[in-house]
Write a protein that holds these residues in place. Structure first.
Motif, PDB file in Angstrom:
ATOM      1  N   ILE A  19      14.829  34.964  41.051  1.00 57.98           N
ATOM      2  CA  ILE A  19      14.620  36.163  40.238  1.00 57.98           C
ATOM      3  C   ILE A  19      15.655  37.224  40.578  1.00 57.98           C
ATOM      4  O   ILE A  19      16.268  37.832  39.688  1.00 57.98           O
ATOM      5  N   ILE A  20      15.869  37.451  41.875  1.00 63.12           N
ATOM      6  CA  ILE A  20      16.828  38.467  42.313  1.00 63.12           C
ATOM      7  C   ILE A  20      18.238  38.119  41.837  1.00 63.12           C
ATOM      8  O   ILE A  20      18.970  38.986  41.348  1.00 63.12           O
ATOM      9  N   SER A  21      18.629  36.846  41.966  1.00 60.06           N
ATOM     10  CA  SER A  21      19.970  36.421  41.556  1.00 60.06           C
ATOM     11  C   SER A  21      20.178  36.611  40.063  1.00 60.06           C
ATOM     12  O   SER A  21      21.213  37.123  39.620  1.00 60.06           O
ATOM     13  N   THR A  22      19.182  36.194  39.268  1.00 65.23           N
ATOM     14  CA  THR A  22      19.289  36.319  37.814  1.00 65.23           C
ATOM     15  C   THR A  22      19.362  37.781  37.393  1.00 65.23           C
ATOM     16  O   THR A  22      20.223  38.165  36.587  1.00 65.23           O
ATOM     17  N   CYS A  23      18.459  38.598  37.939  1.00 66.76           N
ATOM     18  CA  CYS A  23      18.445  40.022  37.591  1.00 66.76           C
ATOM     19  C   CYS A  23      19.735  40.705  38.029  1.00 66.76           C
ATOM     20  O   CYS A  23      20.284  41.545  37.298  1.00 66.76           O
TER      21      CYS A  23
ATOM     22  N   ASN B 135      26.074  44.090  32.626  1.00 64.99           N
ATOM     23  CA  ASN B 135      25.714  44.963  31.502  1.00 64.99           C
ATOM     24  C   ASN B 135      25.930  46.443  31.810  1.00 64.99           C
ATOM     25  O   ASN B 135      25.425  47.303  31.097  1.00 64.99           O
ATOM     26  N   MET B 136      26.690  46.733  32.852  1.00 61.12           N
ATOM     27  CA  MET B 136      26.873  48.124  33.250  1.00 61.12           C
ATOM     28  C   MET B 136      27.674  48.929  32.234  1.00 61.12           C
ATOM     29  O   MET B 136      27.386  50.099  31.999  1.00 61.12           O
ATOM     30  N   ASN B 137      28.674  48.315  31.647  1.00 62.05           N
ATOM     31  CA  ASN B 137      29.505  49.018  30.667  1.00 62.05           C
ATOM     32  C   ASN B 137      29.827  48.096  29.502  1.00 62.05           C
ATOM     33  O   ASN B 137      30.471  47.061  29.675  1.00 62.05           O
ATOM     34  N   ILE B 138      29.352  48.475  28.328  1.00 57.72           N
ATOM     35  CA  ILE B 138      29.670  47.780  27.084  1.00 57.72           C
ATOM     36  C   ILE B 138      30.237  48.833  26.149  1.00 57.72           C
ATOM     37  O   ILE B 138      29.504  49.608  25.533  1.00 57.72           O
ATOM     38  N   LEU B 139      31.554  48.897  26.077  1.00 60.57           N
ATOM     39  CA  LEU B 139      32.211  50.007  25.387  1.00 60.57           C
ATOM     40  C   LEU B 139      31.976  49.955  23.882  1.00 60.57           C
ATOM     41  O   LEU B 139      32.036  48.882  23.272  1.00 60.57           O
ATOM     42  N   PRO B 140      31.703  51.103  23.275  1.00 61.74           N
ATOM     43  CA  PRO B 140      31.433  51.152  21.826  1.00 61.74           C
ATOM     44  C   PRO B 140      32.628  50.675  21.008  1.00 61.74           C
ATOM     45  O   PRO B 140      33.776  50.972  21.327  1.00 61.74           O
TER      46      PRO B 140
ATOM     47  N   GLU C 257      21.019  50.021  33.027  1.00 58.75           N
ATOM     48  CA  GLU C 257      21.580  49.702  31.719  1.00 58.75           C
ATOM     49  C   GLU C 257      21.063  48.383  31.146  1.00 58.75           C
ATOM     50  O   GLU C 257      20.781  48.298  29.952  1.00 58.75           O
ATOM     51  N   TYR C 258      20.947  47.357  31.963  1.00 57.16           N
ATOM     52  CA  TYR C 258      20.526  46.065  31.416  1.00 57.16           C
ATOM     53  C   TYR C 258      19.146  46.153  30.774  1.00 57.16           C
ATOM     54  O   TYR C 258      18.936  45.657  29.661  1.00 57.16           O
ATOM     55  N   ARG C 259      18.196  46.785  31.458  1.00 58.25           N
ATOM     56  CA  ARG C 259      16.847  46.894  30.897  1.00 58.25           C
ATOM     57  C   ARG C 259      16.856  47.733  29.625  1.00 58.25           C
ATOM     58  O   ARG C 259      16.180  47.407  28.640  1.00 58.25           O
ATOM     59  N   ALA C 260      17.652  48.820  29.635  1.00 58.67           N
ATOM     60  CA  ALA C 260      17.753  49.655  28.438  1.00 58.67           C
ATOM     61  C   ALA C 260      18.346  48.869  27.273  1.00 58.67           C
ATOM     62  O   ALA C 260      17.859  48.954  26.138  1.00 58.67           O
ATOM     63  N   GLN C 261      19.389  48.092  27.546  1.00 60.34           N
ATOM     64  CA  GLN C 261      20.017  47.291  26.494  1.00 60.34           C
ATOM     65  C   GLN C 261      19.058  46.217  25.970  1.00 60.34           C
ATOM     66  O   GLN C 261      19.011  45.930  24.769  1.00 60.34           O
TER      67      GLN C 261
END
Length: 242
Positions: free
Chosen positions: A72-76, A83-88, A199-203
């Motif tokens: 779980i820790i590795s996957t998360c 997913n920290m930065n996904i530029l618009p 960010e990942y959870r928000a995305q």
């Protein structure tokens, strides 16, 4: 072998101290640093008293639990880090996710988000921004109002800022912000600004709500990152269970 044992002992002592720091410096105590301290202390005691896992009661159950936990820790961790930065790639509406307010001022994590928002809005002067966060039981003003006051005081045009002050969770942050976007006829795609661990959870929530989203992450203080990183893993697991 003794050198490895001593190195591991030192590692878990340092780990325990790092998870303790947020509480000592800012009074922050949550599931992230509590879990981190418990695991660090437990590993230290197992190594110190030289009790390998196969000598422990219910060792197979414990070993199975550790394997599942590591998976779980590795996957998360992978999902968070990628997913920290996904530029618009298009015009978007900026959505800033709220965080705790203390004495009408932003907490450290919220200030980190606001400083990144200030920088991003200055770099993109045509973008509009929604500040999302309601008022908790231990907060004197809403998180949205606190964010608004902070950004205006730094010179951001108040006409670019919209306050969404009803949300109480990340899911509501995004959902209520999107409702406000539609009401104000703003660009439907959003750029979410929050701390990198978040960010990942928000995305993921945005995708589940069929909202096209991008990510601009705020930098978290090194001594806070492990605590919030572990806490976020619990949040991700909860989100998928929900």
């Amino acid at each position: 072998m003794k050198i490895i044992k001593y190195l591991l002992l030192i590692f878990f002592i340092i780990s325990f101290i790092i998870f303790l720091l947020p509480f000592l410096l800012k009074g922050i105590l949550n599931i992230g640093n509590i879990a981190g301290m418990i695991v660090s202390l437990g590993c230290f005691l197992i190594i110190f008293f030289n009790k390998p896992l196969h000598h422990l009661i219910f060792s197979k159950i414990i070993l199975s639990f550790i394997i599942i936990l590591l998976a779980i820790i590795s996957t998360c961790s992978y999902k968070i880090l990628t997913n920290m930065n996904i530029l618009p790639q298009e015009e978007t509406t900026v959505v800033v996710l709220g965080c705790r307010v203390k004495n009408k001022k932003p907490s450290l994590a919220l200030k980190e988000r606001l400083d990144k928002t200030y920088q991003y809005l200055n770099e993109n002067p045509k973008l509009q921004c929604i500040l999302s966060g309601g008022q908790g039981a231990n907060e004197e003003i809403s998180e949205a109002k606190c964010m608004y006051q902070y950004l205006v005081s730094k010179g951001i045009d108040p006409h670019r800022l919209y306050q969404e002050d009803k949300s109480t969770s990340t899911r509501e942050n995004i959902l209520f912000s999107y409702q406000l976007i539609k009401k104000e006829n703003l660009p439907k795609a959003i750029t979410i600004i929050t701390n990198e661990f978040h960010e990942y959870r928000a995305q993921t929530i945005a995708r589940r709500l069929n909202i096209k989203s991008y990510a601009i992450s705020a930098h978290t203080a090194w001594w806070l990152f492990p605590t919030y990183f572990v806490r976020e893993i619990f949040g991700i697991v909860y989100e998928f269970i929900l």
